[in-house]
Design an enzyme around this catalytic site. Structure first.
Site, PDB file in Angstrom:
ATOM      1  N   ASP A  49       0.842  -1.200   0.000  1.00 28.30           N
ATOM      2  CA  ASP A  49       0.000   0.000   0.000  1.00 28.30           C
ATOM      3  C   ASP A  49       0.870   1.240   0.000  1.00 28.30           C
ATOM      4  O   ASP A  49       1.996   1.229   0.527  1.00 28.30           O
ATOM      5  CB  ASP A  49      -0.903   0.030   1.241  1.00 28.30           C
ATOM      6  CG  ASP A  49      -1.759  -1.219   1.358  1.00 28.30           C
ATOM      7  OD1 ASP A  49      -2.528  -1.474   0.420  1.00 28.30           O
ATOM      8  OD2 ASP A  49      -1.642  -1.921   2.378  1.00 28.30           O
ATOM      9  N   ASP A  51       0.611   5.207   1.176  1.00 32.93           N
ATOM     10  CA  ASP A  51      -0.157   6.229   1.892  1.00 32.93           C
ATOM     11  C   ASP A  51       0.450   7.598   1.641  1.00 32.93           C
ATOM     12  O   ASP A  51       1.679   7.770   1.639  1.00 32.93           O
ATOM     13  CB  ASP A  51      -0.160   5.943   3.397  1.00 32.93           C
ATOM     14  CG  ASP A  51      -0.925   4.665   3.734  1.00 32.93           C
ATOM     15  OD1 ASP A  51      -1.770   4.254   2.917  1.00 32.93           O
ATOM     16  OD2 ASP A  51      -0.672   4.089   4.801  1.00 32.93           O
ATOM     17  N   ASP A 133       3.535   6.906  14.994  1.00 33.42           N
ATOM     18  CA  ASP A 133       3.742   5.973  16.100  1.00 33.42           C
ATOM     19  C   ASP A 133       5.194   5.525  16.261  1.00 33.42           C
ATOM     20  O   ASP A 133       5.807   5.720  17.311  1.00 33.42           O
ATOM     21  CB  ASP A 133       2.794   4.763  15.976  1.00 33.42           C
ATOM     22  CG  ASP A 133       2.781   4.139  14.582  1.00 33.42           C
ATOM     23  OD1 ASP A 133       3.634   4.508  13.746  1.00 33.42           O
ATOM     24  OD2 ASP A 133       1.926   3.268  14.332  1.00 33.42           O
TER      25      ASP A 133
END
Length: 436
Positions: A49, A51, A133
């Site tokens: 993916d 992002d 994070d």
């Protein structure tokens, strides 16, 4: 880091992700690839993916793309849809202010334990990086000048092969307890260790996973166990005390890694990893059926003993109860819970092979899944489960004549020749049917 220092090439980036980046830049906005895709590209891997992050608000993003849909309340995101590929675009996150703005929009909200309930505070790229994070997820790739900006020493974490949180681990885990699962998932997936400061609070805060919605935990467990590293992930989750909050009914078995219950789960996960890494199909139903099989067996025996129910009835009641208990913690969609029940019920039916039953079982739509399940049980339990698995292995591949002979031998072995059918007495004409 300029182009010469990081080795990321546009050839390795999805064409659709590049389209999104270029259009945002052309619209006067900043845009970057961020997070796992940049990390994986730096590791020389191919991301699944891509992002994108930008200083455009969700509404401004929607104004630029006809193929855009806005999703989420806790995190407002834009999904740009290109057929089967979706490029996720987020607005830079900012820091939470103590008071909200007058309009009531773009707010952040936390509960009394520090968990983020809403996080639509927008900010700068620097603030966004601080809100990421893990350190290796705070690297930003710009297509405007082909640079990578590393805000949190993510490159150092990659070189040291360490999973390390940005900020105070206690605060970050309280903001979003799923970060504990993500720390373990990255350690297993990337073959890294969890930095001691990042690992230390996990056992103490593991119970906070009880605050996460069951639907979100279902999605997270798919990532944990169906990414090709499920066996190692399970071991790490157990090491940090994270299995019991996800699967409370497994708690009695977790202390002994050599028990048949734990051996069974490990073997199922190892087989699942092998299938995924060979591009074969897997279903979450099989995994959940395995996780809950021994709790089901134990509860069935308990019900039968305490209530005097027939085993078949006790089994059906126990299956419903075990699934209901699990779905209070992790939602299991009906399309999977139905398959789980089929696999379980067939474990009861596979030993009953006389007459036409064996052929009927072979034609059952879930025979293959139930047989695979029985095979692992046989490997772990031995004894009658292994004998039964071996019998079905031979029977399903045998010629019709051999199948017939196997069933005849089974009859003799299980208790002699079949009993002759009792002749029905003819009713006396004009009788009152008393003998029928």
């Amino acid at each position: 880091m300029p182009r010469a220092e990081h080795g990321i090439s546009r050839d390795d980036i999805s064409e659709n992700a590049l389209k999104v980046l270029y259009r945002l830049n052309k619209g006067g906005f900043q845009s970057y690839l961020v997070g796992g895709c940049v990390r994986d590209l730096m590791l020389g891997e191919h991301p699944k993916d891509f992002d994108v992050v930008t200083n455009a608000t969700p509404e401004q993003i929607k104004g630029l793309f006809k193929n855009c849909r806005l999703i989420g309340r806790r995190f407002r995101l834009a999904h740009i849809v290109f057929g089967r590929e979706i490029i996720e675009v987020a607005t830079f996150r900012g820091h939470h202010a103590d008071d909200s703005d007058e309009s009531g929009s773009h707010l952040g909200k936390q509960d009394e334990q520090g968990q983020l309930l809403r996080d639509n505070v927008f900010g700068t790229i620097e603030e966004d990086a601080e809100r990421r994070d893990f350190t290796f997820n705070a690297m930003y790739y710009s297509v405007a000048d082909f640079t990578v900006t590393d805000f949190a020493n993510g490159l150092e974490a990659i070189e040291k092969r360490e999973v390390r949180l940005i900020g105070d681990p206690q605060v970050r885990y309280r903001e979003d307890p799923v970060r504990m699962l993500r720390a373990v998932r990255f350690a297993a997936k990337l073959n890294m260790s969890i930095h001691k400061d990042t690992a230390a609070p996990i056992p103490e805060l593991a119970h906070l996973l009880g605050n996460i919605p069951p639907a979100r935990l279902f999605e997270e467990t798919l990532k944990l166990f169906l990414s090709g590293n499920g066996e190692l992930t399970f071991k790490l989750l157990n090491q940090y005390g994270l299995i019991a909050p996800l699967f409370p009914q497994l708690k009695p078995y977790l202390h002994d890694s050599k028990s048949r219950e734990m051996q069974f789960i490990s073997q199922v996960l190892a087989n699942t990893d092998e299938r995924i890494n060979s591009d074969q199909r897997v279903t979450p139903a099989f995994l959940y059926a395995a996780m809950l099989w021994y709790p089901l067996e134990e509860y069935t025996q308990k019900l039968a003993l305490e209530s005097g129910l027939a085993e078949h009835d006790a089994f059906n009641i126990a299956a419903t109860e075990v699934l209901q208990r699990q779905t209070q913690r992790i939602m299991i969609p009906k399309r999977f819970s139905t398959v789980i029940r089929d696999i379980w019920i067939l474990q009861q039916r596979l030993p009953r092979r006389f007459g036409r039953r064996a052929y009927q079982l072979l034609s059952h739509p879930k025979f293959r899944a139930a047989y695979d399940f029985l095979l692992v049980r046989g490997q772990v339990e031995g004894g009658s489960a292994l004998e039964l698995a071996d019998w079905w292995t031979q029977f399903q591949h045998a010629e019709p004549g051999v199948q017939k002979r196997m069933l005849n031998e089974l009859r003799k072995h299980e208790g002699g020749a079949p009993k002759p059918r009792r002749k029905r007495r003819r009713r006396p004409s004009g009788g009152n049917n008393a003998d029928a």
